[in-house]
Design an enzyme around this catalytic site. Sequence first.
Site, PDB file in Angstrom:
ATOM      1  N   HIS A  98       0.855  -1.190   0.000  1.00 50.30           N
ATOM      2  CA  HIS A  98       0.000   0.000   0.000  1.00 50.30           C
ATOM      3  C   HIS A  98       0.891   1.240   0.000  1.00 50.30           C
ATOM      4  O   HIS A  98       1.977   1.242   0.573  1.00 50.30           O
ATOM      5  CB  HIS A  98      -0.917   0.009   1.228  1.00 50.30           C
ATOM      6  N   GLU A 170      -3.361   2.502  -7.239  1.00 48.90           N
ATOM      7  CA  GLU A 170      -3.695   3.602  -6.341  1.00 48.90           C
ATOM      8  C   GLU A 170      -2.659   4.707  -6.499  1.00 48.90           C
ATOM      9  O   GLU A 170      -1.597   4.663  -5.854  1.00 48.90           O
ATOM     10  CB  GLU A 170      -3.695   3.111  -4.894  1.00 48.90           C
ATOM     11  N   SER A 217      -9.358   8.187  -3.324  1.00 51.56           N
ATOM     12  CA  SER A 217     -10.466   9.150  -3.274  1.00 51.56           C
ATOM     13  C   SER A 217     -11.700   8.712  -4.059  1.00 51.56           C
ATOM     14  O   SER A 217     -12.375   9.534  -4.675  1.00 51.56           O
ATOM     15  CB  SER A 217     -10.008  10.542  -3.737  1.00 51.56           C
TER      16      SER A 217
END
Length: 257
Positions: A98, A170, A217
């Site tokens: 991540h 991401e 988002s």
Amino acid sequence: MKKKFYFGTNTKMYKTIKDTREFVSKLQDLTRDISRDDITLFVIPSYTTLKDANELKDENLLMIGAQNMGWEEQGQFTGEISPLMLQEIGTDLIMVGHSERRHVLGETDEQENKKVLCALNHNFTTLLCVGETEEQKEYGISEETIRIQLKKGLYGVTKEMVDKLWIAYEPVWAIGVNGKPATKEYAEQIHTVIRKTLIELFGEEAGEQIPVLYGGSVNKENAVPLSQMEHIDGLFIGRSAWQADNFNDIIRDILKI
Ligand code: PGA
């Protein structure tokens, strides 16, 4: 809805055991009537909550994942949690790389690669996250960056191993309170590069079947347009999914189309 769609949330360092129990129970209840032929649903809560979350989960409805994992079964790795420990409490999925692990905690592609190999070898669903920084985007090297993260992160993974491999795109600049979401066109452009790279690495058949999720988002407004892009197979959502009602609304909005 075009095909089976993936919905997941990483609750980062936010929910306590009590919060996680409430969230998991409510999310399962709210989504119980949705056929799991249409969706795969997963929650990735903090380490201390994993045992409770795994006990609470209905395996027919929900997968539970860990936010990180050490790459050895045991050893002198203070502060790390091993695959055996995560198996012992029934964890389904391991998230690797991540953006906050990479950019706040300093993890490298080489480390992510060891974790990916270890997670796949221990039969976990393995979610490798990739994404470029704002600076890399400014330099016009987003696609190169993503390809490097995939080729290094998946080094040594064979096509026989990818049954349980998932990817999340991401972009670092899109994540969190200061993030701005990628446009659906931009996300689709990078997802297309990811798909091509996966096919290059694993061949057409295996490379086509790996789910590629978008995160950063995602909210109630952009979730539907993003979900309609050809190469986006799922949404990996932070803030907008942390209330079970909101998450359920997003899932249903997408299923309606
Ligand atoms: P966000 O988080 O949706 O709150 O931007 C996404 C993530 O970090 O996975």
